[in-house]
Motif scaffolding. Structure first.
Motif: not given
Length: 117
Positions: A69-81
């Motif tokens: 539901w929330s996390d740290q983005a790993t790139a400009s278009d990569v989140a919610h891992n």
């Protein structure tokens, strides 16, 4: 099987006499808690855990993973891992079940729950 080759050398007053002896046998390893019957002990006495288990002795369950539901983005278009319990619950390592934060439900805590009262 692991095999051991042992050689010995002894010094005598008249010179060196070289003795060679062989011992062939299985080297046994000893793992903590025998990997809790959830893993395999390797020759270095380390457990290799079966799927769904973790820890030095494979006694801890791994809970389900879902989109965070929330996390740290790993790139400009990569989140919610993928995250254990979708980052909205705590894993009970003794059962492999997520304990939900208020307002969430589902196996990896990937759904909202509504209280109609």
């Amino acid at each position: 099987f692991n095999f051991v080759l042992c050689t010995t050398m002894k010094l005598f007053p008249i010179g060196f006499i070289y003795f060679s002896s062989f011992f062939i046998g299985n080297i046994e390893s000893s793992c903590p808690n025998e990997c809790s019957s959830h893993g395999v002990c390797d020759k270095y006495s380390r457990c290799s855990c079966a799927t769904g288990f973790q820890g030095a002795d494979c006694s801890e369950w791994i809970c389900p993973f879902g989109s965070a539901w929330s996390d740290q983005a790993t790139a400009s278009d990569v989140a919610h891992n993928l995250a254990e319990c979708s980052n909205r619950g705590l894993c009970d390592r003794s059962t492999g079940k997520c304990n939900c934060m208020n307002g969430f439900t589902g196996s990896p805590r990937d759904r909202f729950s509504c209280n109609l009262n």
